[in-house]
Design a protein around this motif. Structure first.
Motif, PDB file in Angstrom:
ATOM      1  N   GLU A  50      63.826  -8.492 -19.529  1.00 64.05           N
ATOM      2  CA  GLU A  50      62.626  -9.166 -18.989  1.00 64.05           C
ATOM      3  C   GLU A  50      61.325  -9.491 -19.853  1.00 64.05           C
ATOM      4  N   THR A  51      60.589 -10.496 -19.726  1.00 62.01           N
ATOM      5  CA  THR A  51      59.483 -10.551 -20.271  1.00 62.01           C
ATOM      6  C   THR A  51      58.277 -10.652 -19.478  1.00 62.01           C
ATOM      7  N   LEU A  52      57.420  -9.980 -19.811  1.00 60.95           N
ATOM      8  CA  LEU A  52      56.263  -9.481 -18.989  1.00 60.95           C
ATOM      9  C   LEU A  52      54.659  -9.905 -19.504  1.00 60.95           C
ATOM     10  N   LYS A  53      53.967 -10.257 -18.708  1.00 55.50           N
ATOM     11  CA  LYS A  53      52.647 -10.399 -19.304  1.00 55.50           C
ATOM     12  C   LYS A  53      51.816  -9.397 -18.626  1.00 55.50           C
ATOM     13  N   GLY A  54      50.736  -8.876 -19.746  1.00 56.55           N
ATOM     14  CA  GLY A  54      49.934  -7.650 -19.186  1.00 56.55           C
ATOM     15  C   GLY A  54      48.998  -8.160 -18.260  1.00 56.55           C
ATOM     16  N   ASN A  55      48.928  -6.789 -17.267  1.00 58.70           N
ATOM     17  CA  ASN A  55      48.014  -7.396 -15.941  1.00 58.70           C
ATOM     18  C   ASN A  55      46.996  -6.280 -15.810  1.00 58.70           C
ATOM     19  N   ILE A  70      65.516   2.699 -20.949  1.00 57.85           N
ATOM     20  CA  ILE A  70      65.018   1.460 -21.647  1.00 57.85           C
ATOM     21  C   ILE A  70      65.538   1.677 -23.089  1.00 57.85           C
ATOM     22  N   SER A  71      66.116   0.378 -23.253  1.00 56.30           N
ATOM     23  CA  SER A  71      66.675   0.193 -24.641  1.00 56.30           C
ATOM     24  C   SER A  71      65.813  -0.393 -25.544  1.00 56.30           C
ATOM     25  N   SER A  72      64.892  -1.088 -25.086  1.00 59.49           N
ATOM     26  CA  SER A  72      64.071  -1.715 -26.334  1.00 59.49           C
ATOM     27  C   SER A  72      62.856  -2.322 -25.779  1.00 59.49           C
ATOM     28  N   LEU A  73      61.611  -2.168 -26.557  1.00 60.58           N
ATOM     29  CA  LEU A  73      60.340  -2.600 -25.993  1.00 60.58           C
ATOM     30  C   LEU A  73      59.735  -3.447 -27.337  1.00 60.58           C
ATOM     31  N   GLU A  74      59.485  -4.618 -27.192  1.00 55.74           N
ATOM     32  CA  GLU A  74      58.626  -5.228 -28.182  1.00 55.74           C
ATOM     33  C   GLU A  74      57.526  -6.052 -27.663  1.00 55.74           C
ATOM     34  N   GLY A  75      56.497  -6.348 -28.362  1.00 57.41           N
ATOM     35  CA  GLY A  75      55.505  -7.075 -27.787  1.00 57.41           C
ATOM     36  C   GLY A  75      54.551  -7.715 -28.826  1.00 57.41           C
ATOM     37  N   ALA A 110      35.483 -19.703 -27.059  1.00 60.97           N
ATOM     38  CA  ALA A 110      34.289 -19.773 -27.674  1.00 60.97           C
ATOM     39  C   ALA A 110      34.754 -18.927 -29.177  1.00 60.97           C
ATOM     40  N   SER A 111      35.896 -19.551 -29.893  1.00 65.83           N
ATOM     41  CA  SER A 111      36.267 -19.108 -31.360  1.00 65.83           C
ATOM     42  C   SER A 111      37.006 -17.835 -31.259  1.00 65.83           C
ATOM     43  N   MET A 112      37.356 -17.224 -29.976  1.00 67.41           N
ATOM     44  CA  MET A 112      37.907 -15.972 -29.877  1.00 67.41           C
ATOM     45  C   MET A 112      39.157 -16.122 -29.326  1.00 67.41           C
ATOM     46  N   THR A 113      40.337 -15.471 -29.528  1.00 69.71           N
ATOM     47  CA  THR A 113      41.563 -15.590 -29.008  1.00 69.71           C
ATOM     48  C   THR A 113      41.506 -14.486 -27.733  1.00 69.71           C
ATOM     49  N   SER A 114      41.794 -14.828 -26.743  1.00 64.29           N
ATOM     50  CA  SER A 114      41.883 -13.928 -25.437  1.00 64.29           C
ATOM     51  C   SER A 114      43.264 -13.861 -24.841  1.00 64.29           C
ATOM     52  N   LYS A 115      44.367 -13.593 -25.510  1.00 63.40           N
ATOM     53  CA  LYS A 115      45.731 -13.838 -24.871  1.00 63.40           C
ATOM     54  C   LYS A 115      46.270 -12.284 -24.226  1.00 63.40           C
ATOM     55  N   SER A 116      46.941 -12.435 -23.109  1.00 64.94           N
ATOM     56  CA  SER A 116      47.443 -11.178 -22.736  1.00 64.94           C
ATOM     57  C   SER A 116      48.423 -10.737 -23.412  1.00 64.94           C
ATOM     58  N   GLU A 117      48.492  -9.392 -23.286  1.00 66.68           N
ATOM     59  CA  GLU A 117      49.535  -8.671 -24.093  1.00 66.68           C
ATOM     60  C   GLU A 117      51.134  -8.936 -23.405  1.00 66.68           C
ATOM     61  N   ILE A 118      52.031  -9.411 -24.247  1.00 65.35           N
ATOM     62  CA  ILE A 118      53.455  -9.820 -23.783  1.00 65.35           C
ATOM     63  C   ILE A 118      54.251  -8.690 -24.104  1.00 65.35           C
ATOM     64  N   VAL A 119      54.946  -8.218 -23.245  1.00 69.90           N
ATOM     65  CA  VAL A 119      55.929  -7.200 -23.422  1.00 69.90           C
ATOM     66  C   VAL A 119      57.452  -7.682 -23.050  1.00 69.90           C
ATOM     67  N   LYS A 120      58.373  -7.380 -23.852  1.00 74.84           N
ATOM     68  CA  LYS A 120      59.513  -7.883 -23.779  1.00 74.84           C
ATOM     69  C   LYS A 120      60.644  -6.421 -23.906  1.00 74.84           C
ATOM     70  N   ILE A 121      61.106  -6.464 -22.573  1.00 77.82           N
ATOM     71  CA  ILE A 121      61.743  -5.246 -22.391  1.00 77.82           C
ATOM     72  C   ILE A 121      63.202  -5.083 -22.009  1.00 77.82           C
ATOM     73  N   THR A 122      63.967  -4.393 -22.625  1.00 80.01           N
ATOM     74  CA  THR A 122      65.609  -4.329 -22.116  1.00 80.01           C
ATOM     75  C   THR A 122      65.645  -2.995 -21.664  1.00 80.01           C
ATOM     76  N   TYR A 123      66.232  -2.983 -20.348  1.00 80.31           N
ATOM     77  CA  TYR A 123      66.596  -1.564 -19.669  1.00 80.31           C
ATOM     78  C   TYR A 123      67.551  -1.524 -18.812  1.00 80.31           C
ATOM     79  N   THR A 124      68.018  -0.626 -18.435  1.00 81.56           N
ATOM     80  CA  THR A 124      69.079  -0.377 -17.468  1.00 81.56           C
ATOM     81  C   THR A 124      68.538   0.120 -16.051  1.00 81.56           C
ATOM     82  N   GLY A 125      68.868  -0.571 -15.288  1.00 78.79           N
ATOM     83  CA  GLY A 125      68.386  -0.484 -13.753  1.00 78.79           C
ATOM     84  C   GLY A 125      69.424  -0.896 -12.959  1.00 78.79           C
ATOM     85  N   GLY A 126      69.221  -0.410 -11.294  1.00 77.35           N
ATOM     86  CA  GLY A 126      69.992  -0.810 -10.509  1.00 77.35           C
ATOM     87  C   GLY A 126      70.599   0.427 -10.056  1.00 77.35           C
ATOM     88  N   TYR A 127      71.560   0.095  -8.731  1.00 80.56           N
ATOM     89  CA  TYR A 127      72.454   1.178  -8.352  1.00 80.56           C
ATOM     90  C   TYR A 127      73.801   1.105  -8.546  1.00 80.56           C
TER      91      TYR A 127
END
Length: 190
Positions: A50-55, A70-75, A110-127
């Motif tokens: 999943e790719t998620l945006k900072g909240n 969690i297998s991997s986290l990138e951002g 106003a000449s400043m970047t203000s982007k949210s943190e982006i998190v790409k996570i690979t994980y194992t979940g479910g039943y």
């Protein structure tokens, strides 16, 4: 197809049901697909990215729950040394700080970047499905109840199973959505 509830489990909940094993299996498959559609993801254990945006909070919630690893986290911002699976096993949590939320209106404000943190996570979940699985009993019971409710509602000759007239229609899905007590139980898991 693996199903959330097995034929044997259904029979334990409804031992006096008049359904054959084949009919129960078909209903279990239909109900499993319906729940996956409601959740937007299969509830069966597996790996997902999943790719998620900072909240602006310390927790990001994931689709496939419970999260087991969690297998991997990138951002695009910081390291993830302080990120762990949260205590409810439904997301990831920063031990220090938050997942940064920017303004995300324009690339430059106003000449400043203000982007949210982006998190790409690979994980194992479910039943794990099946008799040896870990699907909560209340979720299995809700599915069995929905199946039996549908069977009871449509049993017998002359009972209406589906109809359509002008812009009004009634189908299996409508019947299930009306059964709010079971939907409330399912809602805890999706």
């Amino acid at each position: 197809m693996n199903t959330i509830i097995t034929v044997e489990e259904f029979k334990e909940f409804y031992p006096s049901s008049s359904l054959t094993d084949m009919q129960i299996q078909l209903y279990c498959e239909m109900m499993t697909e319906y729940i996956h559609e409601l959740a937007g993801v299969s509830l069966e254990e597996g790996e997902i990215t999943e790719t998620l945006k900072g909240n602006g909070q310390d927790t990001l919630y994931l689709k496939k729950r419970p999260v087991t690893s969690i297998s991997s986290l990138e951002g695009n911002r910081t390291s993830f040394d302080d990120v762990v699976i949260n205590e409810y096993k439904n997301g990831i949590k920063r031990l220090y700080g938050v997942f940064y939320k920017g303004q995300d209106i324009f690339e430059n404000t106003a000449s400043m970047t203000s982007k949210s943190e982006i998190v790409k996570i690979t994980y194992t979940g479910g039943y794990k499905y099946g008799a040896e699985g870990n699907v909560p009993t209340s979720l299995k019971y809700a599915l069995a109840g929905m199946i039996q409710s549908y069977v009871d509602e449509t049993a017998g000759e002359g009972k209406l199973k589906a109809y359509s007239r002008d812009d009004v229609s009634y189908t299996f899905k409508d019947s299930i959505e009306r059964n709010q007590s079971f939907i409330a139980i399912i809602g805890r898991y999706i």
